[in-house]
Design a protein around this motif. Structure first.
Motif, PDB file in Angstrom:
ATOM      1  N   ASP A 282      -8.844  19.336   3.029  1.00  0.00           N
ATOM      2  CA  ASP A 282      -9.978  18.425   2.829  1.00  0.00           C
ATOM      3  C   ASP A 282      -9.566  17.047   2.337  1.00  0.00           C
ATOM      4  O   ASP A 282     -10.324  16.090   2.463  1.00  0.00           O
ATOM      5  CB  ASP A 282     -10.982  19.038   1.852  1.00  0.00           C
ATOM      6  CG  ASP A 282     -11.745  20.192   2.486  1.00  0.00           C
ATOM      7  OD1 ASP A 282     -11.947  20.197   3.713  1.00  0.00           O
ATOM      8  OD2 ASP A 282     -12.142  21.101   1.730  1.00  0.00           O
ATOM      9  N   SER A 283      -8.375  16.941   1.772  1.00  0.00           N
ATOM     10  CA  SER A 283      -7.849  15.659   1.308  1.00  0.00           C
ATOM     11  C   SER A 283      -6.344  15.668   1.570  1.00  0.00           C
ATOM     12  O   SER A 283      -5.769  16.728   1.858  1.00  0.00           O
ATOM     13  CB  SER A 283      -8.141  15.471  -0.183  1.00  0.00           C
ATOM     14  OG  SER A 283      -7.537  16.504  -0.932  1.00  0.00           O
ATOM     15  N   PRO A 284      -5.680  14.519   1.486  1.00  0.00           N
ATOM     16  CA  PRO A 284      -4.221  14.522   1.668  1.00  0.00           C
ATOM     17  C   PRO A 284      -3.568  15.508   0.702  1.00  0.00           C
ATOM     18  O   PRO A 284      -3.959  15.601  -0.460  1.00  0.00           O
ATOM     19  CB  PRO A 284      -3.819  13.083   1.355  1.00  0.00           C
ATOM     20  CG  PRO A 284      -5.038  12.277   1.676  1.00  0.00           C
ATOM     21  CD  PRO A 284      -6.191  13.159   1.256  1.00  0.00           C
ATOM     22  N   ILE A 285      -2.593  16.233   1.193  1.00  0.00           N
ATOM     23  CA  ILE A 285      -1.915  17.206   0.334  1.00  0.00           C
ATOM     24  C   ILE A 285      -1.012  16.497  -0.679  1.00  0.00           C
ATOM     25  O   ILE A 285      -0.726  17.019  -1.749  1.00  0.00           O
ATOM     26  CB  ILE A 285      -1.164  18.261   1.167  1.00  0.00           C
ATOM     27  CG1 ILE A 285      -0.821  19.467   0.300  1.00  0.00           C
ATOM     28  CG2 ILE A 285       0.032  17.676   1.891  1.00  0.00           C
ATOM     29  CD1 ILE A 285      -0.583  20.741   1.068  1.00  0.00           C
ATOM     30  N   LEU A 286      -0.614  15.274  -0.365  1.00  0.00           N
ATOM     31  CA  LEU A 286       0.070  14.404  -1.325  1.00  0.00           C
ATOM     32  C   LEU A 286      -0.611  13.039  -1.229  1.00  0.00           C
ATOM     33  O   LEU A 286      -0.353  12.265  -0.314  1.00  0.00           O
ATOM     34  CB  LEU A 286       1.560  14.303  -1.011  1.00  0.00           C
ATOM     35  CG  LEU A 286       2.424  13.540  -2.016  1.00  0.00           C
ATOM     36  CD1 LEU A 286       2.363  14.193  -3.396  1.00  0.00           C
ATOM     37  CD2 LEU A 286       3.871  13.493  -1.533  1.00  0.00           C
ATOM     38  N   PRO A 287      -1.521  12.740  -2.165  1.00  0.00           N
ATOM     39  CA  PRO A 287      -2.297  11.502  -2.085  1.00  0.00           C
ATOM     40  C   PRO A 287      -1.472  10.280  -2.483  1.00  0.00           C
ATOM     41  O   PRO A 287      -0.369  10.394  -3.021  1.00  0.00           O
ATOM     42  CB  PRO A 287      -3.440  11.740  -3.063  1.00  0.00           C
ATOM     43  CG  PRO A 287      -2.896  12.724  -4.045  1.00  0.00           C
ATOM     44  CD  PRO A 287      -1.912  13.579  -3.285  1.00  0.00           C
TER      45      PRO A 287
ATOM     46  N   MET B 173       0.839  -1.185   0.000  1.00  0.00           N
ATOM     47  CA  MET B 173       0.000   0.000   0.000  1.00  0.00           C
ATOM     48  C   MET B 173       0.879   1.242   0.000  1.00  0.00           C
ATOM     49  O   MET B 173       1.846   1.328   0.737  1.00  0.00           O
ATOM     50  CB  MET B 173      -0.898  -0.007   1.226  1.00  0.00           C
ATOM     51  CG  MET B 173      -1.777   1.204   1.346  1.00  0.00           C
ATOM     52  SD  MET B 173      -2.942   0.954   2.698  1.00  0.00           S
ATOM     53  CE  MET B 173      -3.521   2.602   2.871  1.00  0.00           C
ATOM     54  N   ALA B 174       0.541   2.209  -0.827  1.00  0.00           N
ATOM     55  CA  ALA B 174       1.292   3.462  -0.890  1.00  0.00           C
ATOM     56  C   ALA B 174       0.919   4.352   0.291  1.00  0.00           C
ATOM     57  O   ALA B 174      -0.191   4.296   0.807  1.00  0.00           O
ATOM     58  CB  ALA B 174       1.002   4.179  -2.197  1.00  0.00           C
ATOM     59  N   GLY B 175       1.853   5.201   0.682  1.00  0.00           N
ATOM     60  CA  GLY B 175       1.616   6.133   1.772  1.00  0.00           C
ATOM     61  C   GLY B 175       0.924   7.393   1.274  1.00  0.00           C
ATOM     62  O   GLY B 175       0.512   7.479   0.119  1.00  0.00           O
ATOM     63  N   PHE B 176       0.818   8.373   2.165  1.00  0.00           N
ATOM     64  CA  PHE B 176       0.246   9.660   1.805  1.00  0.00           C
ATOM     65  C   PHE B 176       0.717  10.703   2.814  1.00  0.00           C
ATOM     66  O   PHE B 176       1.249  10.362   3.871  1.00  0.00           O
ATOM     67  CB  PHE B 176      -1.276   9.602   1.711  1.00  0.00           C
ATOM     68  CG  PHE B 176      -1.966   9.141   2.978  1.00  0.00           C
ATOM     69  CD1 PHE B 176      -2.543  10.050   3.840  1.00  0.00           C
ATOM     70  CD2 PHE B 176      -2.044   7.792   3.290  1.00  0.00           C
ATOM     71  CE1 PHE B 176      -3.183   9.630   4.998  1.00  0.00           C
ATOM     72  CE2 PHE B 176      -2.677   7.348   4.450  1.00  0.00           C
ATOM     73  CZ  PHE B 176      -3.254   8.279   5.305  1.00  0.00           C
ATOM     74  N   LEU B 177       0.531  11.978   2.476  1.00  0.00           N
ATOM     75  CA  LEU B 177       0.985  13.088   3.312  1.00  0.00           C
ATOM     76  C   LEU B 177      -0.204  13.954   3.699  1.00  0.00           C
ATOM     77  O   LEU B 177      -0.996  14.352   2.835  1.00  0.00           O
ATOM     78  CB  LEU B 177       1.999  13.937   2.552  1.00  0.00           C
ATOM     79  CG  LEU B 177       2.435  15.249   3.211  1.00  0.00           C
ATOM     80  CD1 LEU B 177       3.223  14.991   4.490  1.00  0.00           C
ATOM     81  CD2 LEU B 177       3.261  16.075   2.227  1.00  0.00           C
ATOM     82  N   THR B 178      -0.312  14.237   4.988  1.00  0.00           N
ATOM     83  CA  THR B 178      -1.334  15.148   5.490  1.00  0.00           C
ATOM     84  C   THR B 178      -0.676  16.222   6.346  1.00  0.00           C
ATOM     85  O   THR B 178       0.479  16.082   6.769  1.00  0.00           O
ATOM     86  CB  THR B 178      -2.395  14.403   6.329  1.00  0.00           C
ATOM     87  OG1 THR B 178      -1.741  13.728   7.413  1.00  0.00           O
ATOM     88  CG2 THR B 178      -3.175  13.409   5.488  1.00  0.00           C
ATOM     89  N   THR B 179      -1.437  17.274   6.590  1.00  0.00           N
ATOM     90  CA  THR B 179      -0.973  18.364   7.446  1.00  0.00           C
ATOM     91  C   THR B 179      -2.174  19.013   8.105  1.00  0.00           C
ATOM     92  O   THR B 179      -3.312  18.822   7.668  1.00  0.00           O
ATOM     93  CB  THR B 179      -0.174  19.413   6.634  1.00  0.00           C
ATOM     94  OG1 THR B 179       0.375  20.385   7.530  1.00  0.00           O
ATOM     95  CG2 THR B 179      -1.031  20.105   5.594  1.00  0.00           C
ATOM     96  N   HIS B 180      -1.917  19.743   9.147  1.00  0.00           N
ATOM     97  CA  HIS B 180      -2.936  20.617   9.710  1.00  0.00           C
ATOM     98  C   HIS B 180      -2.239  21.732  10.470  1.00  0.00           C
ATOM     99  O   HIS B 180      -1.056  21.643  10.774  1.00  0.00           O
ATOM    100  CB  HIS B 180      -3.968  19.868  10.561  1.00  0.00           C
ATOM    101  CG  HIS B 180      -3.504  19.480  11.928  1.00  0.00           C
ATOM    102  ND1 HIS B 180      -2.809  18.326  12.188  1.00  0.00           N
ATOM    103  CD2 HIS B 180      -3.673  20.100  13.116  1.00  0.00           C
ATOM    104  CE1 HIS B 180      -2.557  18.243  13.486  1.00  0.00           C
ATOM    105  NE2 HIS B 180      -3.068  19.303  14.068  1.00  0.00           N
ATOM    106  N   VAL B 181      -2.990  22.796  10.732  1.00  0.00           N
ATOM    107  CA  VAL B 181      -2.425  23.981  11.382  1.00  0.00           C
ATOM    108  C   VAL B 181      -3.304  24.351  12.570  1.00  0.00           C
ATOM    109  O   VAL B 181      -4.524  24.496  12.432  1.00  0.00           O
ATOM    110  CB  VAL B 181      -2.336  25.178  10.409  1.00  0.00           C
ATOM    111  CG1 VAL B 181      -1.629  26.354  11.082  1.00  0.00           C
ATOM    112  CG2 VAL B 181      -1.617  24.786   9.126  1.00  0.00           C
ATOM    113  N   LEU B 182      -2.660  24.507  13.703  1.00  0.00           N
ATOM    114  CA  LEU B 182      -3.347  24.948  14.922  1.00  0.00           C
ATOM    115  C   LEU B 182      -2.820  26.322  15.305  1.00  0.00           C
ATOM    116  O   LEU B 182      -1.604  26.544  15.351  1.00  0.00           O
ATOM    117  CB  LEU B 182      -3.116  23.955  16.059  1.00  0.00           C
ATOM    118  CG  LEU B 182      -3.636  22.540  15.808  1.00  0.00           C
ATOM    119  CD1 LEU B 182      -3.232  21.619  16.945  1.00  0.00           C
ATOM    120  CD2 LEU B 182      -5.141  22.549  15.620  1.00  0.00           C
ATOM    121  N   ASP B 183      -3.725  27.247  15.566  1.00  0.00           N
ATOM    122  CA  ASP B 183      -3.388  28.605  15.997  1.00  0.00           C
ATOM    123  C   ASP B 183      -3.288  28.568  17.516  1.00  0.00           C
ATOM    124  O   ASP B 183      -4.300  28.593  18.214  1.00  0.00           O
ATOM    125  CB  ASP B 183      -4.483  29.557  15.517  1.00  0.00           C
ATOM    126  CG  ASP B 183      -4.237  31.007  15.879  1.00  0.00           C
ATOM    127  OD1 ASP B 183      -3.517  31.278  16.865  1.00  0.00           O
ATOM    128  OD2 ASP B 183      -4.787  31.871  15.172  1.00  0.00           O
TER     129      ASP B 183
END
Length: 118
Positions: free
Chosen positions: A48-53, A1-11
């Motif tokens: 809304d989706s992985p930044i690198l799917p 299975m291939a990986g993926f990249l996600t992110t999020h930002v907290l203030d």
């Protein structure tokens, strides 16, 4: 299975997710930067989706550029110009093409931190 990249930002100054913050993902190839994606964070501070799917995921060197200055201006936290933080680039490597990489940003007007999350 291939990986993926996600992110999020907290203030961290407001104690809220950073909604509406623009993020650009680039792949680094020597001195060349190739833009792969540009997204904005949602109400939860995530894209809304992985930044690198999975279908685009590959080992290599990458850079996420967080447009912190525009976000800080929009939320009334900017202060005097020039801003202490404007664009925040985070360079990182992906060495395991089968893993989930999560690169969050904790942001305030005068500081930030990141880590490899889960």
């Amino acid at each position: 299975m291939a990986g993926f990249l996600t992110t999020h930002v907290l203030d961290t100054a407001r104690g809220l997710p950073a909604e509406g913050l623009a993020i650009t993902l680039c792949r680094l190839d020597g001195e060349e930067r190739v833009a792969l994606a540009r997204m904005h964070t949602n109400a939860d501070g995530r894209t809304d989706s992985p930044i690198l799917p999975q279908e685009s995921f590959a080992t290599g060197e990458y850079e996420l550029v967080f447009e912190a200055g525009a976000y800080l201006r929009a939320t009334g936290q900017a202060g005097a110009e020039p801003l202490f933080l404007d664009q925040i680039p985070i360079r990182f490597g992906i060495s395991d093409a089968g893993s989930h990489y999560h690169v969050p940003l904790l942001l305030s007007p005068f500081g930030f931190s990141t880590y490899r999350g889960s």
